[in-house]
Write a protein that holds these residues in place. Structure first.
Motif, PDB file in Angstrom:
ATOM      1  N   SER A  65       0.832  -1.205   0.000  1.00 39.94           N
ATOM      2  CA  SER A  65       0.000   0.000   0.000  1.00 39.94           C
ATOM      3  C   SER A  65       0.867   1.256   0.000  1.00 39.94           C
ATOM      4  CB  SER A  65      -0.915   0.020   1.218  1.00 39.94           C
ATOM      5  OG  SER A  65      -0.171   0.318   2.377  1.00 39.94           O
ATOM      6  N   LYS A  66       0.227   2.375  -0.278  1.00 40.04           N
ATOM      7  CA  LYS A  66       0.942   3.647  -0.280  1.00 40.04           C
ATOM      8  C   LYS A  66       1.458   3.990   1.120  1.00 40.04           C
ATOM      9  CE  LYS A  66       0.679   8.410  -1.616  1.00 40.04           C
ATOM     10  NZ  LYS A  66      -0.164   9.546  -1.783  1.00 40.04           N
ATOM     11  N   ARG A  67       0.850   3.410   2.147  1.00 37.20           N
ATOM     12  CA  ARG A  67       1.302   3.625   3.522  1.00 37.20           C
ATOM     13  C   ARG A  67       2.794   3.302   3.665  1.00 37.20           C
ATOM     14  NH1 ARG A  67       2.436   0.466   7.318  1.00 37.20           N
ATOM     15  NH2 ARG A  67       1.611  -1.388   6.327  1.00 37.20           N
ATOM     16  N   PHE A  68       3.267   2.369   2.854  1.00 41.72           N
ATOM     17  CA  PHE A  68       4.684   1.982   2.849  1.00 41.72           C
ATOM     18  C   PHE A  68       5.578   3.194   2.573  1.00 41.72           C
ATOM     19  CE2 PHE A  68       8.471   0.148   0.791  1.00 41.72           C
ATOM     20  CZ  PHE A  68       8.819  -0.831   1.705  1.00 41.72           C
ATOM     21  N   LEU A  69       5.088   4.142   1.773  1.00 42.56           N
ATOM     22  CA  LEU A  69       5.881   5.309   1.388  1.00 42.56           C
ATOM     23  C   LEU A  69       5.710   6.505   2.323  1.00 42.56           C
ATOM     24  CD1 LEU A  69       5.313   5.248  -2.469  1.00 42.56           C
ATOM     25  CD2 LEU A  69       7.247   4.332  -1.197  1.00 42.56           C
ATOM     26  N   GLU A  70       4.794   6.437   3.280  1.00 41.80           N
ATOM     27  CA  GLU A  70       4.500   7.594   4.133  1.00 41.80           C
ATOM     28  C   GLU A  70       5.724   8.166   4.855  1.00 41.80           C
ATOM     29  OE1 GLU A  70       1.176   6.518   6.590  1.00 41.80           O
ATOM     30  OE2 GLU A  70      -0.238   6.778   4.929  1.00 41.80           O
ATOM     31  N   PRO A  71       6.592   7.350   5.455  1.00 43.62           N
ATOM     32  CA  PRO A  71       7.773   7.948   6.113  1.00 43.62           C
ATOM     33  C   PRO A  71       8.671   8.691   5.119  1.00 43.62           C
ATOM     34  CG  PRO A  71       7.500   5.661   6.792  1.00 43.62           C
ATOM     35  CD  PRO A  71       6.536   5.901   5.672  1.00 43.62           C
ATOM     36  N   ILE A  72       8.759   8.173   3.918  1.00 40.97           N
ATOM     37  CA  ILE A  72       9.585   8.808   2.897  1.00 40.97           C
ATOM     38  C   ILE A  72       8.946  10.112   2.432  1.00 40.97           C
ATOM     39  CG2 ILE A  72      10.458   8.538   0.542  1.00 40.97           C
ATOM     40  CD1 ILE A  72      10.635   5.470   1.252  1.00 40.97           C
ATOM     41  N   GLU A  73       7.627  10.085   2.202  1.00 42.87           N
ATOM     42  CA  GLU A  73       6.924  11.311   1.799  1.00 42.87           C
ATOM     43  C   GLU A  73       7.054  12.398   2.860  1.00 42.87           C
ATOM     44  OE1 GLU A  73       3.203  10.689  -0.984  1.00 42.87           O
ATOM     45  OE2 GLU A  73       3.023   9.465   0.824  1.00 42.87           O
ATOM     46  N   ARG A  74       6.974  12.010   4.117  1.00 41.24           N
ATOM     47  CA  ARG A  74       7.109  12.978   5.217  1.00 41.24           C
ATOM     48  C   ARG A  74       8.470  13.668   5.163  1.00 41.24           C
ATOM     49  NH1 ARG A  74       9.547  11.916   9.656  1.00 41.24           N
ATOM     50  NH2 ARG A  74       9.229   9.671   9.543  1.00 41.24           N
ATOM     51  N   LEU A  75       9.528  12.893   4.940  1.00 44.37           N
ATOM     52  CA  LEU A  75      10.869  13.471   4.865  1.00 44.37           C
ATOM     53  C   LEU A  75      11.053  14.341   3.629  1.00 44.37           C
ATOM     54  CD1 LEU A  75      12.846  10.322   6.009  1.00 44.37           C
ATOM     55  CD2 LEU A  75      12.597  12.452   7.291  1.00 44.37           C
ATOM     56  N   LEU A  76      10.455  13.925   2.515  1.00 42.30           N
ATOM     57  CA  LEU A  76      10.591  14.695   1.278  1.00 42.30           C
ATOM     58  C   LEU A  76       9.733  15.960   1.267  1.00 42.30           C
ATOM     59  CD1 LEU A  76      10.772  11.896  -1.420  1.00 42.30           C
ATOM     60  CD2 LEU A  76      12.591  13.475  -0.754  1.00 42.30           C
ATOM     61  N   ALA A  77       8.817  16.086   2.217  1.00 39.96           N
ATOM     62  CA  ALA A  77       7.966  17.272   2.275  1.00 39.96           C
ATOM     63  C   ALA A  77       8.786  18.535   2.536  1.00 39.96           C
ATOM     64  CB  ALA A  77       6.891  17.104   3.343  1.00 39.96           C
TER      65      ALA A  77
END
Length: 119
Positions: A65-77
């Protein structure tokens, strides 16, 4: 090409995108290069390059799921790119990256460089 922020040399190439008026730059720095398209609830692998000695990741990523990418998206924000030089160490320090760290360990991924391509 060299980029001061990355403090390293990297080979890259640019290819046409499926989105109008866009191009995709693929950096060949490691064993894999992935181009992910993020949707509201999931992501799609639009392109994958794998070195001859490694198995492609797309089959392992099919049901994640996209949840897998959430920590990465948070850092890239708040960053233009993300360079994780030691994935195992990063996973130890970031509690919400444990699942991703396990996935990387199973697939012999020890370093990650992420450069978002935005419209």
């Amino acid at each position: 090409m060299t980029r001061r922020g990355l403090r390293s040399w990297g080979n890259y190439y640019t290819k046409a995108s499926t989105m109008p008026n866009c191009v995709v730059t693929v950096f060949a720095l490691a064993s894999h290069a992935l181009l992910l398209e993020l949707g509201a609830d999931s992501f799609t692998i639009n392109y994958e390059w794998a070195a001859p000695y490694v198995a492609p990741l797309n089959t392992q990523l099919e049901n994640i799921s996209k949840r897998f990418l959430e920590p990465i998206e948070r850092l890239l924000a708040w960053q233009n790119y993300l360079d994780i030089a030691d994935v195992a160490k990063f996973a130890e320090e970031e509690a919400d990256f444990a699942e991703q760290g396990d996935f990387c360990a199973k697939n012999d991924i020890d370093r990650i460089l992420l450069v978002p391509v935005k419209e």
